[in-house]
Write a protein that holds these residues in place. Sequence first.
Motif, PDB file in Angstrom:
ATOM      1  N   LYS A   1     -20.166 -37.653  60.628  1.00  0.00           N
ATOM      2  CA  LYS A   1     -18.731 -37.538  60.883  1.00  0.00           C
ATOM      3  C   LYS A   1     -18.395 -36.471  61.916  1.00  0.00           C
ATOM      4  O   LYS A   1     -17.417 -36.606  62.653  1.00  0.00           O
ATOM      5  N   ALA A   2     -19.207 -35.398  61.972  1.00  0.00           N
ATOM      6  CA  ALA A   2     -18.916 -34.302  62.895  1.00  0.00           C
ATOM      7  C   ALA A   2     -19.694 -34.405  64.203  1.00  0.00           C
ATOM      8  O   ALA A   2     -19.497 -33.584  65.094  1.00  0.00           O
ATOM      9  N   GLY A   3     -20.574 -35.386  64.298  1.00  0.00           N
ATOM     10  CA  GLY A   3     -21.368 -35.528  65.513  1.00  0.00           C
ATOM     11  C   GLY A   3     -22.384 -34.415  65.688  1.00  0.00           C
ATOM     12  O   GLY A   3     -22.653 -33.977  66.794  1.00  0.00           O
ATOM     13  N   LEU A   4     -22.923 -33.939  64.561  1.00  0.00           N
ATOM     14  CA  LEU A   4     -23.913 -32.864  64.577  1.00  0.00           C
ATOM     15  C   LEU A   4     -25.291 -33.424  64.242  1.00  0.00           C
ATOM     16  O   LEU A   4     -25.405 -34.526  63.715  1.00  0.00           O
ATOM     17  N   THR A   5     -26.303 -32.616  64.508  1.00  0.00           N
ATOM     18  CA  THR A   5     -27.629 -32.984  64.016  1.00  0.00           C
ATOM     19  C   THR A   5     -27.668 -32.664  62.530  1.00  0.00           C
ATOM     20  O   THR A   5     -26.856 -31.864  62.035  1.00  0.00           O
ATOM     21  N   LYS A   6     -28.601 -33.264  61.826  1.00  0.00           N
ATOM     22  CA  LYS A   6     -28.719 -32.980  60.394  1.00  0.00           C
ATOM     23  C   LYS A   6     -29.084 -31.517  60.153  1.00  0.00           C
ATOM     24  O   LYS A   6     -28.629 -30.914  59.176  1.00  0.00           O
ATOM     25  N   VAL A   7     -29.857 -30.928  61.052  1.00  0.00           N
ATOM     26  CA  VAL A   7     -30.229 -29.514  60.925  1.00  0.00           C
ATOM     27  C   VAL A   7     -28.986 -28.631  61.034  1.00  0.00           C
ATOM     28  O   VAL A   7     -28.783 -27.715  60.224  1.00  0.00           O
ATOM     29  N   ASP A   8     -28.130 -28.920  62.020  1.00  0.00           N
ATOM     30  CA  ASP A   8     -26.901 -28.131  62.184  1.00  0.00           C
ATOM     31  C   ASP A   8     -25.935 -28.351  61.022  1.00  0.00           C
ATOM     32  O   ASP A   8     -25.290 -27.402  60.559  1.00  0.00           O
ATOM     33  N   ALA A   9     -25.838 -29.571  60.538  1.00  0.00           N
ATOM     34  CA  ALA A   9     -24.972 -29.860  59.393  1.00  0.00           C
ATOM     35  C   ALA A   9     -25.478 -29.136  58.152  1.00  0.00           C
ATOM     36  O   ALA A   9     -24.686 -28.600  57.367  1.00  0.00           O
TER      37      ALA A   9
ATOM     38  N   ASN B   1     -25.916 -36.536  46.627  1.00  0.00           N
ATOM     39  CA  ASN B   1     -26.647 -35.279  46.530  1.00  0.00           C
ATOM     40  C   ASN B   1     -26.510 -34.515  47.850  1.00  0.00           C
ATOM     41  O   ASN B   1     -25.850 -34.964  48.788  1.00  0.00           O
ATOM     42  N   LYS B   2     -27.159 -33.350  47.925  1.00  0.00           N
ATOM     43  CA  LYS B   2     -26.995 -32.492  49.102  1.00  0.00           C
ATOM     44  C   LYS B   2     -27.510 -33.172  50.370  1.00  0.00           C
ATOM     45  O   LYS B   2     -26.883 -33.079  51.431  1.00  0.00           O
ATOM     46  N   THR B   3     -28.635 -33.861  50.290  1.00  0.00           N
ATOM     47  CA  THR B   3     -29.195 -34.541  51.453  1.00  0.00           C
ATOM     48  C   THR B   3     -28.230 -35.595  51.985  1.00  0.00           C
ATOM     49  O   THR B   3     -28.016 -35.711  53.201  1.00  0.00           O
ATOM     50  N   GLU B   4     -27.639 -36.364  51.087  1.00  0.00           N
ATOM     51  CA  GLU B   4     -26.677 -37.387  51.497  1.00  0.00           C
ATOM     52  C   GLU B   4     -25.416 -36.753  52.078  1.00  0.00           C
ATOM     53  O   GLU B   4     -24.842 -37.269  53.042  1.00  0.00           O
ATOM     54  N   LEU B   5     -24.984 -35.634  51.498  1.00  0.00           N
ATOM     55  CA  LEU B   5     -23.813 -34.934  52.017  1.00  0.00           C
ATOM     56  C   LEU B   5     -24.083 -34.398  53.419  1.00  0.00           C
ATOM     57  O   LEU B   5     -23.240 -34.526  54.313  1.00  0.00           O
ATOM     58  N   VAL B   6     -25.249 -33.820  53.633  1.00  0.00           N
ATOM     59  CA  VAL B   6     -25.614 -33.319  54.963  1.00  0.00           C
ATOM     60  C   VAL B   6     -25.604 -34.468  55.970  1.00  0.00           C
ATOM     61  O   VAL B   6     -25.081 -34.337  57.086  1.00  0.00           O
TER      62      VAL B   6
END
Length: 87
Positions: free
Chosen positions: A13-21, A2-7
């Motif tokens: 993988k990108a080394g981002l925060t979940k908020v930024d992703a 789902n979207k939460t898991e994708l975020v």
Amino acid sequence: MNKTELVAAIAEKAGLTKVDAHKALDAFIDATVETMKKGDKVTLPGFGTFSVTERAARTGVNLRTKKKIQIPAKKAGKFKMSKSIEF
């Protein structure tokens, strides 16, 4: 997924925060939808192409009453996966 898991996967993988992703994913979705509403397609080499297709008007059948109904023409989103993706 789902979207939460994708975020969460994008963030990891990108080394981002979940908020930024989440912001990045929402921006991608918004840009793709806006482009498709204009009738253009979005191509991501190595992944696939998002496009708009026209569906013709047709006659359908109401399964409960068995009466024929007219289904109007409409536009629909379509995704074609790249041939380079293998499972």
